[in-house]
Scaffold this motif. Sequence first.
Motif, short mmCIF file in Angstrom:
data_model
loop_
_atom_site.label_atom_id
_atom_site.label_comp_id
_atom_site.label_asym_id
_atom_site.label_seq_id
_atom_site.Cartn_x
_atom_site.Cartn_y
_atom_site.Cartn_z
N ALA A 159 0.84 -1.20 0.00
CA ALA A 159 0.00 0.00 0.00
C ALA A 159 0.88 1.26 0.00
O ALA A 159 2.05 1.24 0.39
N ASP A 160 0.29 2.37 -0.41
CA ASP A 160 1.01 3.65 -0.41
C ASP A 160 1.53 3.99 0.98
O ASP A 160 2.63 4.53 1.14
N ARG A 161 0.75 3.69 1.98
CA ARG A 161 1.16 3.99 3.36
C ARG A 161 2.42 3.22 3.74
O ARG A 161 3.29 3.76 4.45
N THR A 162 2.55 2.00 3.26
CA THR A 162 3.74 1.21 3.54
C THR A 162 4.97 1.84 2.90
O THR A 162 6.05 1.88 3.50
N ILE A 213 -9.31 -12.42 6.10
CA ILE A 213 -8.57 -11.17 6.30
C ILE A 213 -8.21 -10.58 4.94
O ILE A 213 -7.74 -11.30 4.05
N ALA A 214 -8.42 -9.28 4.79
CA ALA A 214 -8.06 -8.60 3.53
C ALA A 214 -7.42 -7.26 3.84
O ALA A 214 -7.73 -6.62 4.85
N GLY A 215 -6.52 -6.84 2.95
CA GLY A 215 -5.96 -5.50 3.03
C GLY A 215 -6.90 -4.52 2.34
O GLY A 215 -7.46 -4.83 1.29
N ARG A 216 -7.07 -3.38 2.94
CA ARG A 216 -8.03 -2.40 2.42
C ARG A 216 -7.74 -2.00 0.98
O ARG A 216 -8.64 -1.76 0.18
N GLU A 217 -6.44 -1.97 0.59
CA GLU A 217 -6.06 -1.48 -0.74
C GLU A 217 -5.65 -2.60 -1.69
O GLU A 217 -5.06 -2.32 -2.74
N ASP A 218 -5.97 -3.83 -1.36
CA ASP A 218 -5.59 -4.96 -2.22
C ASP A 218 -6.36 -4.89 -3.54
O ASP A 218 -7.58 -4.94 -3.55
N ILE A 240 -10.93 -6.46 7.91
CA ILE A 240 -10.24 -5.64 6.91
C ILE A 240 -9.17 -4.82 7.63
O ILE A 240 -9.46 -4.13 8.62
N VAL A 241 -7.93 -4.91 7.14
CA VAL A 241 -6.81 -4.21 7.78
C VAL A 241 -6.50 -2.95 6.98
O VAL A 241 -6.17 -3.01 5.80
N GLU A 242 -6.62 -1.81 7.64
CA GLU A 242 -6.42 -0.53 6.97
C GLU A 242 -4.95 -0.30 6.63
O GLU A 242 -4.04 -0.79 7.30
N GLY A 243 -4.72 0.48 5.57
CA GLY A 243 -3.37 0.88 5.21
C GLY A 243 -2.50 -0.24 4.71
O GLY A 243 -1.27 -0.18 4.81
N GLU A 251 3.09 -6.27 5.84
CA GLU A 251 2.95 -4.85 6.12
C GLU A 251 2.58 -4.59 7.59
O GLU A 251 3.13 -3.68 8.22
N LYS A 252 1.65 -5.37 8.12
CA LYS A 252 1.22 -5.20 9.51
C LYS A 252 1.18 -6.56 10.21
O LYS A 252 0.10 -7.07 10.57
N PRO A 253 2.33 -7.17 10.45
CA PRO A 253 2.36 -8.52 11.04
C PRO A 253 1.80 -8.58 12.45
O PRO A 253 1.15 -9.57 12.81
N LEU A 254 2.02 -7.55 13.25
CA LEU A 254 1.53 -7.59 14.63
C LEU A 254 0.00 -7.54 14.67
O LEU A 254 -0.63 -8.26 15.45
#
Length: 271
Positions: A159-162, A213-218, A240-243, A251-254
């Motif tokens: 994602a752009d945030r990453t 589970i899905a990424g918001r920007e996938d 849904i995981v943001e960003g 990107e957001k393992p925790l």
Amino acid sequence: MPVVHVVGSGTALHYRESGDPDNPTIVFAHPLIWGGDSFGELLAGLTDEFHVVTVDIHGHGLSGYRETMTLEEMTEDFYHVLQSLHVPKVSWLGYSIGGMIGMRLAIAHPDVLDSLVLVATTARPDPSTIKAATFHLWKMFRDGHRKDIVDSAMKFFFADRTYREQPELIAKCRAKFVGITDAQGMFAAALAAFNRFDIGSQIRRIATPTLVIAGREDPAATPALADSIAAQIPKAKLEIVEGTSHLVGIEKPLEVTALVRGFLRTSTQVN
């Protein structure tokens, strides 16, 4: 590293184990290109409560492959692997193609699964526009033009945030992508995913407790597709995981670890 030679095809499938074997077992099936080692932070967060088995998908890591494979055939191969583990049931944590295999396992062999976690995956074939574009990139990837396509590919995965907040992660994964030396097996596995059958009408038969589970920007396994899966599986929950994009677990393992842990605590016998 343990290996299972699949009866019939003779394909060698490798896996790694971590955590206490007396704990409930999670089998982690990674996405195309990005092997289990890419998800070290996610998996390490689960080994205190679970016995984690990380399988190498066909054509990845130390696992063999066949030039022509279907997802159904790959699923039967992994059913053979699960039988060789000699555990009553497992939780299958399937990522992208690993989730496609997980849904097929839950339909064909529900007796081996205690629960199912589906990350960044879909039950239906890709739209023709996405399929055409990604297939072109895959052929270039196979033919050694990885430096030429890496920046386009990375925009798909992250994602752009990453990009803004984790430049070191982007650089690390970019180097890993470019450094792949042999992509023939990965391409064979990708073909199985590209040519997959539509199981969208079958997943309602999945009785296994399921977390989606899905990424918001996938752009491929979109939140809408994830919602469709969760809506059709009777015991499914959607997160849904943001960003994040397709590699939400890197990107957001925790955050993903917390979601998986919380779900599995309610669906498995964790002491």
